[in-house]
Motif scaffolding. Structure first.
Motif, PDB file in Angstrom:
ATOM      1  N   ALA A   1      -2.354  17.230  -3.945  1.00 41.39           N
ATOM      2  CA  ALA A   1      -3.216  17.541  -4.859  1.00 41.39           C
ATOM      3  C   ALA A   1      -2.880  16.770  -5.926  1.00 41.39           C
ATOM      4  O   ALA A   1      -2.963  16.636  -7.109  1.00 41.39           O
ATOM      5  N   SER A   2      -1.024  16.885  -5.928  1.00 46.49           N
ATOM      6  CA  SER A   2      -0.038  16.635  -7.226  1.00 46.49           C
ATOM      7  C   SER A   2       0.190  15.290  -7.425  1.00 46.49           C
ATOM      8  O   SER A   2       0.129  13.868  -6.896  1.00 46.49           O
ATOM      9  N   PRO A   3      -0.253  14.983  -8.676  1.00 43.87           N
ATOM     10  CA  PRO A   3       0.274  13.273  -8.820  1.00 43.87           C
ATOM     11  C   PRO A   3       1.381  12.912  -8.529  1.00 43.87           C
ATOM     12  O   PRO A   3       1.773  11.816  -8.702  1.00 43.87           O
ATOM     13  N   LYS A   4       2.606  13.620  -7.905  1.00 39.94           N
ATOM     14  CA  LYS A   4       3.595  13.389  -7.824  1.00 39.94           C
ATOM     15  C   LYS A   4       3.948  13.244  -6.563  1.00 39.94           C
ATOM     16  O   LYS A   4       5.308  13.159  -6.107  1.00 39.94           O
ATOM     17  N   PHE A   5       3.074  13.609  -5.363  1.00 40.95           N
ATOM     18  CA  PHE A   5       2.487  12.932  -4.779  1.00 40.95           C
ATOM     19  C   PHE A   5       2.521  11.830  -3.981  1.00 40.95           C
ATOM     20  O   PHE A   5       1.034  11.257  -4.794  1.00 40.95           O
ATOM     21  N   HIS A   6       2.700  10.708  -3.175  1.00 40.27           N
ATOM     22  CA  HIS A   6       2.475   9.438  -2.470  1.00 40.27           C
ATOM     23  C   HIS A   6       2.871   9.351  -1.419  1.00 40.27           C
ATOM     24  O   HIS A   6       3.431   9.825  -0.756  1.00 40.27           O
ATOM     25  N   LEU A   7       2.181   8.049  -0.525  1.00 45.46           N
ATOM     26  CA  LEU A   7       2.485   8.020   0.685  1.00 45.46           C
ATOM     27  C   LEU A   7       3.430   6.764   0.100  1.00 45.46           C
ATOM     28  O   LEU A   7       3.738   5.939  -0.569  1.00 45.46           O
ATOM     29  N   LEU A   8       3.760   6.398   1.816  1.00 42.78           N
ATOM     30  CA  LEU A   8       5.933   5.300   1.237  1.00 42.78           C
ATOM     31  C   LEU A   8       5.536   4.643   3.058  1.00 42.78           C
ATOM     32  O   LEU A   8       5.155   5.532   4.020  1.00 42.78           O
ATOM     33  N   GLY A   9       4.932   3.465   2.761  1.00 42.45           N
ATOM     34  CA  GLY A   9       4.809   2.571   3.954  1.00 42.45           C
ATOM     35  C   GLY A   9       6.061   2.116   4.285  1.00 42.45           C
ATOM     36  O   GLY A   9       6.191   1.216   3.362  1.00 42.45           O
ATOM     37  N   THR A  10       6.492   2.143   5.717  1.00 43.46           N
ATOM     38  CA  THR A  10       7.677   0.552   5.899  1.00 43.46           C
ATOM     39  C   THR A  10       7.596  -0.507   7.486  1.00 43.46           C
ATOM     40  O   THR A  10       8.035   0.498   8.442  1.00 43.46           O
ATOM     41  N   SER A  11       6.662  -1.528   7.360  1.00 44.68           N
ATOM     42  CA  SER A  11       5.610  -1.671   8.093  1.00 44.68           C
ATOM     43  C   SER A  11       5.366  -3.200   7.933  1.00 44.68           C
ATOM     44  O   SER A  11       4.905  -3.665   6.921  1.00 44.68           O
TER      45      SER A  11
END
Length: 460
Positions: free
Chosen positions: A344-354
């Motif tokens: 729920a934190s705004p400092k969390f995210h997904l990072l996709g490499t493909s």
């Protein structure tokens, strides 16, 4: 069949897409990571392509040339517009020889010689590129064959001096037969011969040449690599899934900003998909891979999923079945909740490499031609990802082929990639997704250079 990643000349790696462009350089070649660099020439020198645009609009009034100001080492000097640098190979008149039909030229400004810097003072002049150690990374995947050759620059960064990428579909038919097919192996060997020639043409200090899921699982994977060694002169190692996940994380470290608390990094490959959960709430290490708290490797990728469910004609029902297939595998991942306190934190995210996420980004930007400079490091919000997936699911095969960021080589695979992405987003919902057009090879290069100590010794 060429991949998105076919170009060389990428600049310093390790700088995120938002890095400012150096000033004072006009029209240099721009590489993969959004930083501008000089083009690489065959002798290892960076060619100078800067152009002087000053004076193009400098009009002469009242018959007198307009003066312009130059700064040289903190001093102010003036030069008239008619002064031009000598062309390469031009001769210089002798001291007693008067120029024909030309007014006297102002004396060229020559700054006084600099005193040698005192110990500990002043910036050290970096060595020429041809004197820097050369490192190489090759990744033979289920779908692609990719090579990067680079030299170290500033601490934690490197400059790509050569690259190669080709879609070879080594894993074609592997799901059904359990073996690598003859045509697929032939395509891969031909691509690897090109890579071998590139490596033999350079004095490489260290290299790591890896093979992933297709060679891991194929009954004839080891036999195929023996053929590669005989015909292409390259000895590849089959890495395990944990190593593959770690290298993907190492290659994307600079895209994780300093105030980030948590990241789920995923690499959707051709035959497998690696997922790493990264907790950055403690003291941050220079190596992002040190913060992996949980990881998994799903034995499913865009090639294997498309072969089981079909890739050309994908109805919404088929797409939903693909998503559920991946979701079932993720439910068996015991470590999936290790970042639940940060979701729920705004400092969390997904990072996709493909190729899946870079393709989505290209469609999102409505690019007329895929451009990694605009894609690598791009942020996409939740709604944008939703719209792009919905758009692609609504397109038929020919519409996907017609899109310049998909094309014929990816048209039958991109929806399988979207299905894997949707299953990942359902487990780790995030308002933001960052797109990385980098991965295993960059991770290999970073680890090779760090282990060799080139940055620690200050060589670059």
């Amino acid at each position: 069949m060429e991949d998105h990643d076919a170009g060389a000349g990428a600049p310093e790696v390790g700088v995120s897409r938002g890095s400012p462009t150096p000033s004072g350089q006009a029209n240099p070649s721009t590489g993969r990571y959004g930083r501008q660099v000089q083009p690489w020439s065959g002798n290892g020198q960076a060619g100078d392509t800067s152009h002087d645009h000053k004076g193009q609009n400098g009009s002469h009034q009242n018959g007198k040339p307009k003066k312009r100001r130059k700064r040289r080492r903190g001093r102010k000097v003036f030069a008239r517009d008619e002064t031009r640098p000598l062309a390469a190979g031009a001769s210089v008149p002798a001291a007693n020889e008067a120029p024909a039909a030309r007014p006297p030229q102002p004396a060229a400004y020559a700054p006084p010689p600099s005193a040698p810097p005192r110990p500990g003072q002043g910036a050290r002049t970096p060595p020429p590129l041809q004197e820097l150690p050369v490192f190489a990374a090759l990744d033979l995947g289920t779908n692609n064959c990719r090579l990067l050759v680079a030299v170290p620059t500033r601490h934690g960064q490197f400059r790509v001096i050569d690259a190669f990428s080709r879609i070879v579909r080594l894993g074609e038919g592997l799901t059904a037969n359990g073996r690598l097919g003859d045509a697929a192996m032939d395509r891969a060997v031909e691509a690897l011969k090109i890579c071998g020639d590139k490596l033999r043409n350079r004095k490489v200090r260290k290299a790591r040449l890896i093979a992933t899921e297709a060679c891991r699982t194929a009954a004839n994977g080891v036999e195929f690599l023996e053929r590669v060694e005989r015909e292409a002169g390259l000895k590849l190692e089959i890495i395990d899934r944990q190593t593959e996940a770690r290298l993907a994380v190492s290659g994307c470290g600079s895209l994780v900003e300093r105030d980030t608390q948590g990241v789920v990094l995923f690499d959707i490959g051709g035959g497998s998909s690696e997922i790493a959960l990264i907790d950055l709430t403690g003291q941050r290490s220079p190596r992002l891979a040190n913060h992996i708290v949980s990881w998994t490797s799903l034995p499913v990728g865009v090639v294997s999923l498309a072969e089981r469910f079909g890739g050309r004609t994908v109805t919404r029902e088929i797409f939903g079945a693909m998503v559920e297939d991946v979701a079932m595998r993720l439910r068996a991942f015991d470590g999936r909740d290790r970042l639940s306190h940060l979701l729920a934190s705004p400092k969390f995210h997904l990072l996709g490499t493909s190729g899946t996420v870079t393709t989505l980004a290209g469609v999102h930007l409505d690019l007329e031609r895929y451009d990694r400079r605009r894609v690598d490091g791009l942020w996409m919000d939740r709604d944008s990802v939703d719209r792009m997936v919905e758009k692609l699911v609504g397109w038929d095969f020919q519409q996907r082929v017609a899109n310049p960021c998909i094309g014929a080589d990816r048209a039958d695979l991109v929806l399988a990639g979207c299905a894997i992405l949707e299953a990942i987003r359902a487990v780790w919902p995030s308002e933001r997704l960052r797109v990385a057009d980098r991965g295993l090879r960059e991770g290999i290069l970073s680890e090779l250079m760090a282990d060799d100590g080139v940055w620690r010794r200050g060589r670059a």
